[in-house]
Design a protein around this motif. Structure first.
Motif, short mmCIF file in Angstrom:
data_model
loop_
_atom_site.label_atom_id
_atom_site.label_comp_id
_atom_site.label_asym_id
_atom_site.label_seq_id
_atom_site.Cartn_x
_atom_site.Cartn_y
_atom_site.Cartn_z
N SER A 79 47.23 44.35 31.32
CA SER A 79 46.11 45.18 31.76
C SER A 79 45.08 44.42 32.59
CB SER A 79 45.43 45.80 30.54
OG SER A 79 45.07 44.79 29.63
N ALA A 82 38.53 42.32 32.73
CA ALA A 82 37.32 42.79 33.39
C ALA A 82 36.57 41.56 33.92
CB ALA A 82 36.45 43.57 32.42
N PRO A 83 35.99 41.62 35.12
CA PRO A 83 35.30 40.46 35.70
C PRO A 83 34.21 39.89 34.79
CG PRO A 83 35.50 42.21 37.32
CD PRO A 83 35.98 42.76 36.02
N GLU A 84 33.50 40.74 34.07
CA GLU A 84 32.43 40.24 33.20
C GLU A 84 32.98 39.47 32.00
OE1 GLU A 84 33.24 44.56 32.04
OE2 GLU A 84 32.92 43.48 33.92
N THR A 96 38.75 39.61 23.61
CA THR A 96 39.02 40.98 24.06
C THR A 96 39.85 41.72 23.03
OG1 THR A 96 41.02 40.26 25.24
CG2 THR A 96 38.96 40.29 26.50
N ASP A 123 43.16 37.06 38.49
CA ASP A 123 43.86 38.34 38.51
C ASP A 123 45.11 38.20 39.35
OD1 ASP A 123 42.02 39.83 36.99
OD2 ASP A 123 40.77 40.19 38.76
N THR A 129 47.44 39.21 34.80
CA THR A 129 46.60 38.02 34.76
C THR A 129 47.46 36.78 34.90
OG1 THR A 129 45.17 39.21 33.22
CG2 THR A 129 44.85 36.85 33.35
#
Length: 147
Positions: A79, A82-84, A96, A123, A129
């Motif tokens: 999946s 997320a950048p943050e 996560t 990414d 990833t």
């Protein structure tokens, strides 16, 4: 136990492939510690693909880097991040996962940096990833004899 046994796939099939640079001989590393890093990255990759509906691919690769560096990568089609989250993923207690403690990647970073390397995440352009880390190549002294 082998890497495959330590990172057993879930009930859904994951295709694993290896692209190992044949020009790379040895690296300066504690085998057990680097195995711990790889197992952690492989397990994380597999867990990130549990909800993936498309093809599940795990690719482990090595490549000669600039100078005396070898780069190792663990890529997945999961999946993504997320950048943050990605910006502070290697800090302790960042996770996560619902039941994760957030120590695995922090420990990986500590091990890699203790070996004089770096670890980072990117990414994949087509989804998923890639975790990459570097290790120093071992210098092998040649013992040649003149005629």
């Amino acid at each position: 136990p082998s890497m495959a046994q330590l990172a057993r796939p879930s009930s859904r099939t994951i295709t694993a492939s290896f692209r190992l640079d044949p020009t790379i001989d040895l690296v300066l590393a504690d085998r057990i510690q680097i195995q711990q890093v790889l197992v952690n990255l492989i397990r994380n990759a597999m867990e990130s693909m549990t909800e993936t509906t498309g093809e599940r691919r795990l690719e482990i690769a090595t490549a000669a880097g600039a100078g005396d560096v070898v780069e190792v990568s663990v890529a997945d089609t999961g999946s993504g991040l997320a950048p943050e989250v990605a910006s502070h993923l290697f800090q302790p207690f960042v996770t996560t996962k619902r039941k994760g403690m957030g120590l695995g990647l922090s420990i990986c970073r500590t091990i890699i940096e203790a070996h004089g390397g770096k670890i980072w995440v990117e990414d994949r352009p087509d989804g998923g990833t890639v975790f990459r880390f570097t290790l120093r190549a071992a210098e092998i002294e040649e013992t040649g004899h003149d005629g």
